[in-house]
Design an enzyme around this catalytic site. Sequence first.
Site, PDB file in Angstrom:
ATOM      1  N   HIS A  47      15.627 -36.347 -28.557  1.00  0.00           N
ATOM      2  CA  HIS A  47      15.443 -36.090 -29.987  1.00  0.00           C
ATOM      3  C   HIS A  47      14.979 -34.642 -30.194  1.00  0.00           C
ATOM      4  O   HIS A  47      13.958 -34.235 -29.660  1.00  0.00           O
ATOM      5  CB  HIS A  47      14.439 -37.075 -30.576  1.00  0.00           C
ATOM      6  CG  HIS A  47      14.474 -37.060 -32.061  1.00  0.00           C
ATOM      7  ND1 HIS A  47      15.301 -37.876 -32.794  1.00  0.00           N
ATOM      8  CD2 HIS A  47      13.851 -36.265 -32.948  1.00  0.00           C
ATOM      9  CE1 HIS A  47      15.164 -37.600 -34.064  1.00  0.00           C
ATOM     10  NE2 HIS A  47      14.298 -36.629 -34.192  1.00  0.00           N
ATOM     11  N   ALA A  48      15.746 -33.871 -30.966  1.00  0.00           N
ATOM     12  CA  ALA A  48      15.470 -32.437 -31.107  1.00  0.00           C
ATOM     13  C   ALA A  48      14.107 -32.194 -31.747  1.00  0.00           C
ATOM     14  O   ALA A  48      13.705 -32.895 -32.670  1.00  0.00           O
ATOM     15  CB  ALA A  48      16.565 -31.775 -31.947  1.00  0.00           C
ATOM     16  N   HIS A  78      17.915 -25.965 -38.291  1.00  0.00           N
ATOM     17  CA  HIS A  78      16.758 -26.734 -38.740  1.00  0.00           C
ATOM     18  C   HIS A  78      15.556 -26.479 -37.818  1.00  0.00           C
ATOM     19  O   HIS A  78      14.461 -26.155 -38.275  1.00  0.00           O
ATOM     20  CB  HIS A  78      17.104 -28.232 -38.757  1.00  0.00           C
ATOM     21  CG  HIS A  78      15.939 -29.113 -39.076  1.00  0.00           C
ATOM     22  ND1 HIS A  78      15.610 -29.481 -40.364  1.00  0.00           N
ATOM     23  CD2 HIS A  78      14.991 -29.667 -38.280  1.00  0.00           C
ATOM     24  CE1 HIS A  78      14.527 -30.224 -40.344  1.00  0.00           C
ATOM     25  NE2 HIS A  78      14.128 -30.362 -39.083  1.00  0.00           N
ATOM     26  N   GLU A  79      15.798 -26.611 -36.516  1.00  0.00           N
ATOM     27  CA  GLU A  79      14.684 -26.442 -35.563  1.00  0.00           C
ATOM     28  C   GLU A  79      14.179 -25.002 -35.564  1.00  0.00           C
ATOM     29  O   GLU A  79      12.981 -24.752 -35.467  1.00  0.00           O
ATOM     30  CB  GLU A  79      15.110 -26.864 -34.155  1.00  0.00           C
ATOM     31  CG  GLU A  79      15.535 -28.333 -34.020  1.00  0.00           C
ATOM     32  CD  GLU A  79      14.477 -29.334 -34.468  1.00  0.00           C
ATOM     33  OE1 GLU A  79      13.283 -28.979 -34.472  1.00  0.00           O
ATOM     34  OE2 GLU A  79      14.843 -30.462 -34.847  1.00  0.00           O
ATOM     35  N   HIS A  89      11.555 -24.262 -38.070  1.00  0.00           N
ATOM     36  CA  HIS A  89      10.181 -24.564 -37.646  1.00  0.00           C
ATOM     37  C   HIS A  89       9.586 -23.379 -36.880  1.00  0.00           C
ATOM     38  O   HIS A  89       8.454 -22.967 -37.118  1.00  0.00           O
ATOM     39  CB  HIS A  89      10.164 -25.784 -36.716  1.00  0.00           C
ATOM     40  CG  HIS A  89      10.446 -27.094 -37.392  1.00  0.00           C
ATOM     41  ND1 HIS A  89       9.685 -27.570 -38.436  1.00  0.00           N
ATOM     42  CD2 HIS A  89      11.378 -28.042 -37.149  1.00  0.00           C
ATOM     43  CE1 HIS A  89      10.160 -28.757 -38.815  1.00  0.00           C
ATOM     44  NE2 HIS A  89      11.188 -29.068 -38.048  1.00  0.00           N
ATOM     45  N   GLU A 124       9.904 -29.062 -42.809  1.00  0.00           N
ATOM     46  CA  GLU A 124      11.249 -29.580 -42.552  1.00  0.00           C
ATOM     47  C   GLU A 124      12.310 -28.853 -43.379  1.00  0.00           C
ATOM     48  O   GLU A 124      13.493 -28.930 -43.073  1.00  0.00           O
ATOM     49  CB  GLU A 124      11.307 -31.084 -42.863  1.00  0.00           C
ATOM     50  CG  GLU A 124      10.323 -31.941 -42.077  1.00  0.00           C
ATOM     51  CD  GLU A 124      10.491 -31.819 -40.572  1.00  0.00           C
ATOM     52  OE1 GLU A 124      11.605 -31.480 -40.110  1.00  0.00           O
ATOM     53  OE2 GLU A 124       9.494 -32.050 -39.853  1.00  0.00           O
ATOM     54  N   HIS A 152      11.987 -42.211 -35.211  1.00  0.00           N
ATOM     55  CA  HIS A 152      10.709 -41.927 -35.870  1.00  0.00           C
ATOM     56  C   HIS A 152       9.837 -43.165 -36.047  1.00  0.00           C
ATOM     57  O   HIS A 152       8.632 -43.040 -36.258  1.00  0.00           O
ATOM     58  CB  HIS A 152      10.958 -41.253 -37.216  1.00  0.00           C
ATOM     59  CG  HIS A 152      11.704 -39.958 -37.087  1.00  0.00           C
ATOM     60  ND1 HIS A 152      13.042 -39.912 -36.774  1.00  0.00           N
ATOM     61  CD2 HIS A 152      11.292 -38.668 -37.176  1.00  0.00           C
ATOM     62  CE1 HIS A 152      13.436 -38.651 -36.697  1.00  0.00           C
ATOM     63  NE2 HIS A 152      12.399 -37.879 -36.938  1.00  0.00           N
ATOM     64  N   TYR A 165      10.952 -35.873 -44.848  1.00  0.00           N
ATOM     65  CA  TYR A 165      12.360 -35.479 -44.908  1.00  0.00           C
ATOM     66  C   TYR A 165      12.913 -35.679 -46.316  1.00  0.00           C
ATOM     67  O   TYR A 165      13.734 -34.903 -46.785  1.00  0.00           O
ATOM     68  CB  TYR A 165      13.193 -36.244 -43.878  1.00  0.00           C
ATOM     69  CG  TYR A 165      12.738 -35.980 -42.460  1.00  0.00           C
ATOM     70  CD1 TYR A 165      13.099 -34.808 -41.806  1.00  0.00           C
ATOM     71  CD2 TYR A 165      11.916 -36.879 -41.790  1.00  0.00           C
ATOM     72  CE1 TYR A 165      12.662 -34.542 -40.514  1.00  0.00           C
ATOM     73  CE2 TYR A 165      11.473 -36.624 -40.496  1.00  0.00           C
ATOM     74  CZ  TYR A 165      11.850 -35.450 -39.865  1.00  0.00           C
ATOM     75  OH  TYR A 165      11.405 -35.190 -38.599  1.00  0.00           O
TER      76      TYR A 165
END
Length: 628
Positions: free
Chosen positions: A341-342, A371-372, A375, A399, A500, A510
């Site tokens: 899971h990323a 997306h990552e 962060h 997020e 999750h 999210y």
Amino acid sequence: MWIWKCVSVCCLLWTVALCADPELEEEELRARTFLQHINGVRLEEYQRLANAEWNYQTNLTEPNKKHLLDTETVIAESLKKQWDEVIKFKWQGFRDNDIKRQFKMLSILGPAILSEEKFQRNSKLVSEMQELYSTAKVCDYKDSKKCDLALNPDLESIIRTSKDPEELKHIWVEWRKAVGQNVRQMYKEHIELDNESARLNNFTDTSEYWLSDYDTADIKDQIEMLWKQMKPLYLQIHAYVRHQMRKTYGDLVPEKGPIPAHLTGNMWAQSWEHFFDQSKPYPNKKSLSITEEMIKQNYDYLKIFKTAEEFFVSLNLTAMPPQFWEESMLQKPTDREVVCHASAMDFFDGKNFRIKQCTQVKEEDLFVAHHEMGHIEYFLQYAHQPAIYRGGANEGFHEAIGDVIALSVRTSKHLKKIGLASGEDDPESDLNNLYFNGLSKITFLPFAYVMDLWRWGVFSNDIPSQDYNCKWWKLVEDYQGIEPPLDRSEDDFDPASKYHIVANVPYIRYFVSYVIQFQFHRALCIKAGEYVPNDPSKPLHECDIYQSTEAGNVLGKMLQMGASRPWQDAMEVVTGQRNMDASGILDYFKPLQDWLEAENKKNGVFIGWEPSKRVCSSSRNDNKPSEE
Ligand SMILES: *[C@@H]1O[C@H](CO)[C@@H](O)[C@H](O)[C@H]1NC(C)=O
Ligand SMILES: *[C@@H]1O[C@H](CO)[C@@H](O)[C@H](O)[C@H]1NC(C)=O
Ligand SMILES: *[C@@H]1O[C@H](CO)[C@@H](O)[C@H](O)[C@H]1NC(C)=O
Ligand SMILES: *[C@@H]1O[C@H](CO)[C@@H](O)[C@H](O)[C@H]1NC(C)=O
Ligand SMILES: *[C@@H]1O[C@H](CO)[C@@H](O)[C@H](O)[C@H]1NC(C)=O
């Protein structure tokens, strides 16, 4: 006379002179020193924790797990000691808002309040559920002796590409058997321990603890209100997709009922973009096959992340530091089990920031990479803040950042710029593209909401453990208009098929992110001069903020604040608004909504859904013999 009044109520003019309490002032000075100390201790602890978590998640071995649990236990002990000191201060009366804010944050102890034994037990349960999820394997549909299919990449790939409903059903069911049933008891025990922790922290239950991050008393009502604003849009895309699906799958898809989960192209029916080719509004228009282009152009994991970085840099934001490229796990290793899971991780030393992602060369992963990296950019921008403030303005902000960038990247304008798309620029291709984004964003909203509506119910005991699964499907049906491919029972535990849930990560973040990212996008596009409200030549969904330092600088200003200010202040920096507001996402999708409404009307398509014919019973034995 009015002076006397002032003494008692501290009126504006006289506040400073008359209300200062010398003792409190001295305490505030001590508090300042104390905070410096605590923030130093925290930094060191967060570093140790990040290292232990990274080592375990990228190398699932017993020694690594033990080291993680030991580290968590030691740090929990330390947090408890710090908290004992924190509550000795009368911080509620401090006049410096910054000091007060830090104390308010420190005054919530969290899970460390449990006894050492219970704390360890709870951490162990979550690790083991995560491990079970990450290492589960199921058997192939066509070759029943081949039993080494992992979620990533095998099962996700079959769900995405197969159009054989029996194969899809097999994969859907087997994945849920492999994870769900095995973790049910562990999950129940974990919920009870979390409940005890929340209550010891003086929260009514775990949902109140989770939502304390928003510091907004009516947050649940606000979420419900946002959903109500967006629901008409969801109903239109739901009805349209169901109508199209019947062209592929016939009566397997009920004309007026919920959509069968296994046919959506996603293991959790959380977004439906893999049903795009079968359902696009203008089927004769060649659509962007980004995946094909990426493969043709020899993209690899490195090029994917370099492409993402280049966009951030073009906005005058910060490039990834050297350690990022050296230490991240950007491919699935073959020599060990990992959590695929990323995720992105801050090591709290100002140098180490890493992503772990089992990247494949495909469109979806290009956007996950953005997306990552959002962060990481947030981590980099607030790295100068004290430890306690190194977080998002709220969890939804964290997020949203990478997704905001991806909204620009996903435009045909930008994809052409970076050579991943070619072809026509006409209203029909444009609408196809917007529809694709709708399949990925609009369909996700009720899914994200259900994930936490269910858990809020579990936490408050409105959903007792004997009803876990059937209540899950009730919510899925009510909000998403989705049904399982076969009858379910309480012998199953389908919520646990989603990462999750087993990893105990809140999900409403999210939902919030999907709302606010469009507010950010709209505001940044106006800054960049790429969106002009009511100018049809510059629609919001075709806006690309690439190379706009005006947009980048204002975004950077918000990121640098971290959690040092209430989220409303952070939001105001970029958008001028102080609330979450669905008008951003509704503006963005307006052309699609108009088209869907006309199309559904033209075809006489039923909007909404009648009750599902699927049954959920307390035990499989209660089921009538199945006709299938
Ligand atoms: C994985 O962890 C083990 C310790 O459990 C260690 O011996 C091994 O070197 C690690 N592998 C990698 C690739 O880091
Ligand atoms: C909970 O409230 C009680 C009574 O007000 C107080 O003594 C205790 O310290 C509080 N606990 C926490 C963790 O805040
Ligand atoms: C880029 O950001 C830096 C500080 O973050 C700022 O000083 C500089 O003016 C910005 N450049 C542009 C072109 O806006
Ligand atoms: C949480 O604890 C309270 C008090 O012990 C109890 O009444 C409630 O049922 C518990 N909730 C869950 C979900 O276990
Ligand atoms: C948010 O605030 C704006 C004013 O800035 C107001 O017009 C809008 O109605 C508010 N939206 C919500 C959902 O409260």
